[in-house]
Design a protein around this motif. Structure first.
Motif, mmCIF file in Angstrom:
data_model
loop_
_atom_site.group_PDB
_atom_site.id
_atom_site.type_symbol
_atom_site.label_atom_id
_atom_site.label_comp_id
_atom_site.label_asym_id
_atom_site.label_seq_id
_atom_site.Cartn_x
_atom_site.Cartn_y
_atom_site.Cartn_z
ATOM 1 N N ALA A 74 0.818 -1.217 0.000
ATOM 2 C CA ALA A 74 0.000 0.000 0.000
ATOM 3 C C ALA A 74 0.848 1.262 0.000
ATOM 4 O O ALA A 74 0.372 2.318 -0.389
ATOM 5 N N ARG A 75 2.095 1.146 0.417
ATOM 6 C CA ARG A 75 2.941 2.342 0.478
ATOM 7 C C ARG A 75 3.497 2.746 -0.873
ATOM 8 O O ARG A 75 3.528 3.909 -1.223
ATOM 9 N N ASP A 76 3.979 1.756 -1.641
ATOM 10 C CA ASP A 76 4.621 2.110 -2.915
ATOM 11 C C ASP A 76 3.969 1.474 -4.137
ATOM 12 O O ASP A 76 4.410 1.704 -5.254
ATOM 13 N N GLY A 77 2.933 0.661 -3.958
ATOM 14 C CA GLY A 77 2.228 0.070 -5.092
ATOM 15 C C GLY A 77 2.926 -1.133 -5.698
ATOM 16 O O GLY A 77 2.502 -1.643 -6.735
ATOM 17 N N ARG A 78 3.973 -1.618 -5.067
ATOM 18 C CA ARG A 78 4.733 -2.755 -5.583
ATOM 19 C C ARG A 78 3.882 -4.032 -5.501
ATOM 20 O O ARG A 78 3.287 -4.327 -4.474
ATOM 21 N N PRO A 79 3.806 -4.831 -6.586
ATOM 22 C CA PRO A 79 3.053 -6.089 -6.530
ATOM 23 C C PRO A 79 3.750 -7.088 -5.602
ATOM 24 O O PRO A 79 4.961 -7.270 -5.680
ATOM 25 N N LEU A 80 2.978 -7.715 -4.733
ATOM 26 C CA LEU A 80 3.533 -8.671 -3.779
ATOM 27 C C LEU A 80 3.232 -10.108 -4.146
ATOM 28 O O LEU A 80 3.948 -11.009 -3.745
ATOM 29 N N GLY A 81 2.173 -10.347 -4.869
ATOM 30 C CA GLY A 81 1.835 -11.709 -5.250
ATOM 31 C C GLY A 81 0.417 -11.817 -5.765
ATOM 32 O O GLY A 81 -0.385 -10.895 -5.644
ATOM 33 N N THR A 82 0.143 -12.977 -6.337
ATOM 34 C CA THR A 82 -1.184 -13.270 -6.885
ATOM 35 C C THR A 82 -1.548 -14.699 -6.516
ATOM 36 O O THR A 82 -0.703 -15.591 -6.589
ATOM 37 N N VAL A 97 -10.200 -19.732 2.970
ATOM 38 C CA VAL A 97 -9.508 -18.727 3.756
ATOM 39 C C VAL A 97 -8.061 -18.657 3.311
ATOM 40 O O VAL A 97 -7.476 -19.643 2.869
ATOM 41 N N VAL A 98 -7.509 -17.471 3.400
ATOM 42 C CA VAL A 98 -6.112 -17.237 3.079
ATOM 43 C C VAL A 98 -5.485 -16.627 4.325
ATOM 44 O O VAL A 98 -5.942 -15.586 4.803
ATOM 45 N N ARG A 99 -4.481 -17.297 4.861
ATOM 46 C CA ARG A 99 -3.806 -16.760 6.054
ATOM 47 C C ARG A 99 -2.837 -15.681 5.610
ATOM 48 O O ARG A 99 -2.016 -15.885 4.729
ATOM 49 N N LEU A 100 -2.979 -14.531 6.236
ATOM 50 C CA LEU A 100 -2.097 -13.420 5.914
ATOM 51 C C LEU A 100 -1.023 -13.331 6.992
ATOM 52 O O LEU A 100 -1.315 -13.559 8.148
ATOM 53 N N PRO A 101 0.197 -13.081 6.677
ATOM 54 C CA PRO A 101 0.770 -12.714 5.397
ATOM 55 C C PRO A 101 1.236 -13.888 4.543
ATOM 56 O O PRO A 101 1.877 -13.684 3.517
ATOM 57 N N GLY A 102 0.949 -15.140 4.942
ATOM 58 C CA GLY A 102 1.429 -16.296 4.180
ATOM 59 C C GLY A 102 0.888 -16.380 2.771
ATOM 60 O O GLY A 102 1.547 -16.858 1.860
ATOM 61 N N PHE A 103 -0.341 -15.912 2.566
ATOM 62 C CA PHE A 103 -0.961 -15.845 1.245
ATOM 63 C C PHE A 103 -1.121 -17.228 0.613
ATOM 64 O O PHE A 103 -0.815 -17.452 -0.537
ATOM 65 N N ARG A 104 -1.603 -18.210 1.445
ATOM 66 C CA ARG A 104 -1.865 -19.563 0.961
ATOM 67 C C ARG A 104 -3.336 -19.894 1.198
ATOM 68 O O ARG A 104 -3.786 -19.894 2.346
ATOM 69 N N PRO A 105 -4.102 -20.185 0.153
ATOM 70 C CA PRO A 105 -5.523 -20.505 0.360
ATOM 71 C C PRO A 105 -5.707 -21.912 0.913
ATOM 72 O O PRO A 105 -4.912 -22.806 0.649
ATOM 73 N N GLN A 106 -6.774 -22.100 1.687
ATOM 74 C CA GLN A 106 -7.151 -23.403 2.194
ATOM 75 C C GLN A 106 -8.646 -23.409 2.455
ATOM 76 O O GLN A 106 -9.250 -22.354 2.605
ATOM 77 N N PRO A 107 -9.263 -24.597 2.502
ATOM 78 C CA PRO A 107 -10.694 -24.647 2.802
ATOM 79 C C PRO A 107 -10.970 -24.112 4.198
ATOM 80 O O PRO A 107 -10.130 -24.192 5.090
#
Length: 134
Positions: free
Chosen positions: A72-80, A110-120
Motif C-alpha cells: 500500500a505504500r509504494d504500489g509494488r506487486p507482492l503476489g497473486t 480462507v487465506v492466512r495473511l501474510p502467508g498468502f496460501r488458500p485453504q478450505p
C-alpha cells in the motif's frame, strides 16, 4: 322478458375478472419497466490489510477469479493467488483478523495473511490451525 338471466350474470362476472386481470398485468408491466435496474456488482473489490509492519492492498478480481496483493505504500506487486494456487472462484472477500475469507460458488476458502496460501474453511478452524505459529 329476459331469456337467459344466468348467462348475463356469468358474463358480468367474467367481464369483471378480465378487467381486473388486465389492470393487474398492466400495472405489473409498468412497475417492471419503471423500476430502476439493479446495479451490477463491481468486477473488482479492494480491501486493505495492515498488521505487524505489513500494509497491503488486496484486489479481488471476480472476472479472472484471482486475488492480487500490492504494497500500500509504494504500489509494488507482492503476489497473486488464483486457480493454480488452489483458489477456484472469487466472488467477494472479507478480512477477519489474519484471515482473508474468500466467498465464491465453490464454498468459502480462507487465506492466512501474510502467508498468502488458500485453504478450505474447515481446515482453518481445526485445532492444528489454531496452534500454528503466528
Amino acid at each position: 322478458m329476459r331469456r337467459y338471466p344466468v348467462f348475463q350474470q356469468s358474463l358480468r362476472r367474467l367481464d369483471g375478472r378480465v378487467g381486473f386481470a388486465v389492470t393487474f398485468l398492466t400495472a405489473a408491466m409498468l412497475a417492471g419497466v419503471m423500476a430502476p435496474p439493479t446495479p451490477e456488482r463491481p468486477q473488482e473489490q479492494l480491501v486493505r490489510w495492515t498488521a505487524e509492519g505489513h500494509d497491503w492492498l488486496l484486489v479481488a478480481d471476480r472476472q479472472h477469479d484471482r486475488i492480487q496483493a500490492y504494497d500500500a505504500r509504494d504500489g509494488r506487486p507482492l503476489g497473486t493467488i488464483d486457480s493454480s494456487a488452489g483458489l477456484a472462484d472469487v466472488d467477494r472477500v472479507v478480512i477477519e483478523g489474519r484471515w482473508l475469507v474468500v466467498l465464491g460458488n465453490d464454498g468459502p476458502k480462507v487465506v492466512r495473511l501474510p502467508g498468502f496460501r488458500p485453504q478450505p474453511l474447515a481446515a482453518a478452524v481445526t485445532p492444528e490451525a489454531e496452534s500454528e505459529p503466528r
